[in-house]
Write a protein that holds these residues in place. Sequence first.
Motif, PDB file in Angstrom:
ATOM      1  N   ALA A 545       8.036   0.918   9.865  1.00 18.14           N
ATOM      2  CA  ALA A 545       7.563   0.566   8.853  1.00 18.14           C
ATOM      3  C   ALA A 545       7.537   1.966   7.883  1.00 18.14           C
ATOM      4  O   ALA A 545       7.757   1.796   6.597  1.00 18.14           O
ATOM      5  N   THR A 546       7.039   2.854   8.491  1.00 21.61           N
ATOM      6  CA  THR A 546       6.955   4.108   7.464  1.00 21.61           C
ATOM      7  C   THR A 546       8.516   4.769   7.208  1.00 21.61           C
ATOM      8  O   THR A 546       8.674   5.231   6.077  1.00 21.61           O
ATOM      9  N   LEU A 549       9.547   2.173   4.129  1.00 24.41           N
ATOM     10  CA  LEU A 549       8.950   2.509   2.970  1.00 24.41           C
ATOM     11  C   LEU A 549       9.398   3.901   2.502  1.00 24.41           C
ATOM     12  O   LEU A 549       9.404   4.106   1.177  1.00 24.41           O
ATOM     13  N   ARG A 561       3.655  -0.110  -2.456  1.00 26.25           N
ATOM     14  CA  ARG A 561       2.972   0.132  -1.347  1.00 26.25           C
ATOM     15  C   ARG A 561       3.178  -0.847  -0.292  1.00 26.25           C
ATOM     16  O   ARG A 561       3.989  -1.781  -0.401  1.00 26.25           O
ATOM     17  N   MET A 562       2.939  -0.373   1.063  1.00 29.26           N
ATOM     18  CA  MET A 562       3.063  -1.317   2.209  1.00 29.26           C
ATOM     19  C   MET A 562       1.850  -1.228   3.219  1.00 29.26           C
ATOM     20  O   MET A 562       1.196   0.032   3.464  1.00 29.26           O
ATOM     21  N   SER A 563       1.484  -2.153   3.521  1.00 29.21           N
ATOM     22  CA  SER A 563       0.491  -2.369   4.371  1.00 29.21           C
ATOM     23  C   SER A 563       0.925  -2.858   5.850  1.00 29.21           C
ATOM     24  O   SER A 563       1.847  -3.664   5.852  1.00 29.21           O
ATOM     25  N   VAL A 584       3.354   9.574   8.514  1.00 27.48           N
ATOM     26  CA  VAL A 584       3.239   9.559   6.847  1.00 27.48           C
ATOM     27  C   VAL A 584       3.419  11.104   6.259  1.00 27.48           C
ATOM     28  O   VAL A 584       4.125  11.552   5.378  1.00 27.48           O
ATOM     29  N   LEU A 589       4.764  10.666   2.445  1.00 29.65           N
ATOM     30  CA  LEU A 589       4.487   9.296   1.746  1.00 29.65           C
ATOM     31  C   LEU A 589       3.350   9.717   0.807  1.00 29.65           C
ATOM     32  O   LEU A 589       2.283  10.205   1.273  1.00 29.65           O
ATOM     33  N   ARG A 593      -0.137   5.171  -0.682  1.00 26.62           N
ATOM     34  CA  ARG A 593       1.227   4.098  -0.692  1.00 26.62           C
ATOM     35  C   ARG A 593       1.118   3.375   0.972  1.00 26.62           C
ATOM     36  O   ARG A 593       1.929   2.132   0.776  1.00 26.62           O
ATOM     37  N   PHE A 594       0.672   3.864   1.860  1.00 21.17           N
ATOM     38  CA  PHE A 594       0.814   3.301   3.283  1.00 21.17           C
ATOM     39  C   PHE A 594      -0.530   3.054   3.680  1.00 21.17           C
ATOM     40  O   PHE A 594      -1.367   3.881   3.658  1.00 21.17           O
ATOM     41  N   GLU A 595      -0.721   1.687   3.961  1.00 21.70           N
ATOM     42  CA  GLU A 595      -2.224   1.273   4.132  1.00 21.70           C
ATOM     43  C   GLU A 595      -2.175   0.756   5.648  1.00 21.70           C
ATOM     44  O   GLU A 595      -1.097  -0.110   5.977  1.00 21.70           O
ATOM     45  N   VAL A 622      -3.704   7.950   4.348  1.00 20.01           N
ATOM     46  CA  VAL A 622      -3.395   6.763   4.376  1.00 20.01           C
ATOM     47  C   VAL A 622      -4.589   5.729   4.092  1.00 20.01           C
ATOM     48  O   VAL A 622      -5.615   5.997   4.131  1.00 20.01           O
TER      49      VAL A 622
END
Length: 739
Positions: A545-546, A549, A561-563, A584, A589, A593-595, A622
């Motif tokens: 995911a990271t 993103l 943004r991405m969770s 991260v 990042l 922005r990354f959740e 985060v």
Amino acid sequence: MVIPGEAPFFSHTITDRAGTHERPSRILLVDDDAPLRRTLPHVLAQPGRRFEECGTVADAIARLEHNRYDLILLDYRLPDGTGLDVLDWLANAGRPEAVVMISGEDAIDAAIGALRRGADDYVRKPYHVAQLQRAVQNVLHKALLEQANGVMSQRLKSSERLHRYLVESSPDFIFTLNPSGVFNYVNPRVEAMLGYTREQLLGKAFTTLLLDDDAIRVDVLLREAARGKRIHQVLELRLRRCDPNTGQPGASTVTVTLNAVPIHGRGGDDNNAAPAGIYGVARDISERKRAEEIITFQAYHDQLTHLPNRILFKDRLELAIAQAQRRGGLLAVMFIDVDRFKRVNDTYGHSEGDRLLRVLAARLKETLRKGDTLARLGGDEFTVLLPDIAHPEDAETIAQKIHAALAAPFQLEHGDFHVTASIGIAVFPRDGDVAEQLTQHADIAMYQIKREGKNGFRFFDPDLNAHYRERIGLENDLRSALQRNEFSLCYQPQISMATGRLVGLEALLRWQHPTHGQIGPTAFIQVAEEVGLIREISHWVVDTATAQLADWHARGHAALRMSINLSSQDFDRDDTIDRVADCVARYGLAQDRFEVEITERVMMRDTADVIARIRRLRECGVGISIDDFGTGYSALAYLQKFPVSSLKIDRSFVNNLNGQGTQPIISAITGIARGFGLHLVAEGVERPEQARHLKDMGCDTMQGYLFSRPISADDVNRWLDAPPLPPGALSITPPPQQA
């Protein structure tokens, strides 16, 4: 040449005490006639004979004081006395030398006096050479026989002393009985072993020491021995110890092995001859029996609770199944697992956990019938065998009694602890006809109770078995899914109603199973948590995911943004949190922005370690999003404790927008988000009217099937490259390819 009627000449040698070497016969000639002294050795010469000579009494005594001889040829008349003086000296000194007196005296008194003083023979001069030879031969032969007899007698006496010592000092109880079975000898060991004095047993029957169930076997053994049969059987029995108050056999016993053989008289070991008695040896094996009992107990019982273990339970279950098959009856097997037992060990230590198990075992045992079996398989798992039940409902009654018995708290050193249990039940023959199958099916039923919330009981259902087998297969496939690159991420778009742009994505895990096709996380995440695979899967999700993103940010979509969703177990250790922070930082990042989405279940644990890990994520930039916000009774209280950056309105509120009280709740959530400065997302939006109501109530960002199903990264790229929706638009046409 041997003359008829005369003793043959022998080569006489004397055997030494060891009986292994021989020495020559030493002969002393005492005579004042020197020519005769020189002649006699030649006349009497035989192999193995050595001669010495002297001519006076004094010389003879002087030699005897320093030497020993086998034979003395002694003249009666000597210059300084008579041969009788030498005989007297020998007698006074207790010497064993044989003597042949040679004399020229005619009077019979001389011969009588010599023989009375110990002479072995008397030869009168003049004599025939053969006569002297026979006399010497006979005396030496006699001396040899006496010597051999003396050695044998001494050996017999030594052997008797040795055997008596061995018997008297033996650690075994050794005794002899007369043909009627009455003691006529007992060794001293009986006092230490049984507490009787020797006098107390002499004259008493051996059977007085026996218990009734041993008496019959011993009676047969003694009768066989009394008939002269050599018995090769060794009996194991118990002998009654002496009661110190009465002096009679008491209740206390000693376990012994008994060996009895007949004692034969002069006739020897003759089966046709009645024996003179019975010889018996009883060896104390009490300590060995106790050790065997301990070993046997340990092999078949649990050392902590002293309950039967898995092996003994299986034996009893197999026996109960065989009896039920013969009678056409029923039996039940219960599998009991203590809920939350690990918490006791983790919180109070294993000693308190062991104490709880012992008390728990005692309570469980009190709920069972006399013929039931409670066993501990290990850890906090117990099994129960209920033989001879009339109906399956009887097992249900026992299960209810168990839950009732556990209702009262258990008193531990650090306070009370409430215990609940999950119980699975399998009934013979309905749920299986072999021990392993019944136990397995009860275990499956118990596991289902665990999945349904614990603290209950249920009977086995065949559908459970199929589900269980599917789950085992799923578990095995899951272990190799990462190596086979079967996992993938798809992304649920989040749309801003104000701008019509794609502003966020929720990364969702998918498993492309080789036979079952695509599987969602609800089908396998719990399995991964239970078998310990969730850590590796979460690491893969974070890495993938990271990286994705970061790629979109590099392509010019830096505001995206991405969770992701992490397991609650990921907050129990630092490695996954470290993985998120490292990724991260590696990709640079931007803040929030990354959740990471957390559930209220994680928040409600409210431990210092969990809060510290969430704070560390926030410090690394985060974002923390609370998923399904508003569904828990304590969510608002935790907003002040957890450094939250986003809230998600649960789909249950969105689906029921017109329901009683729903709109005020959503309005409250939007107010909370504004008040705390939190980003707000509504999920599960499927109809245009839902989007309009949510927008009117202050929620701008939404996700749901109205906009798109979860899509692949390539489809996200098409979203990002496409022009934005018109502000306020509630649908897109046509949607990109769905994943």
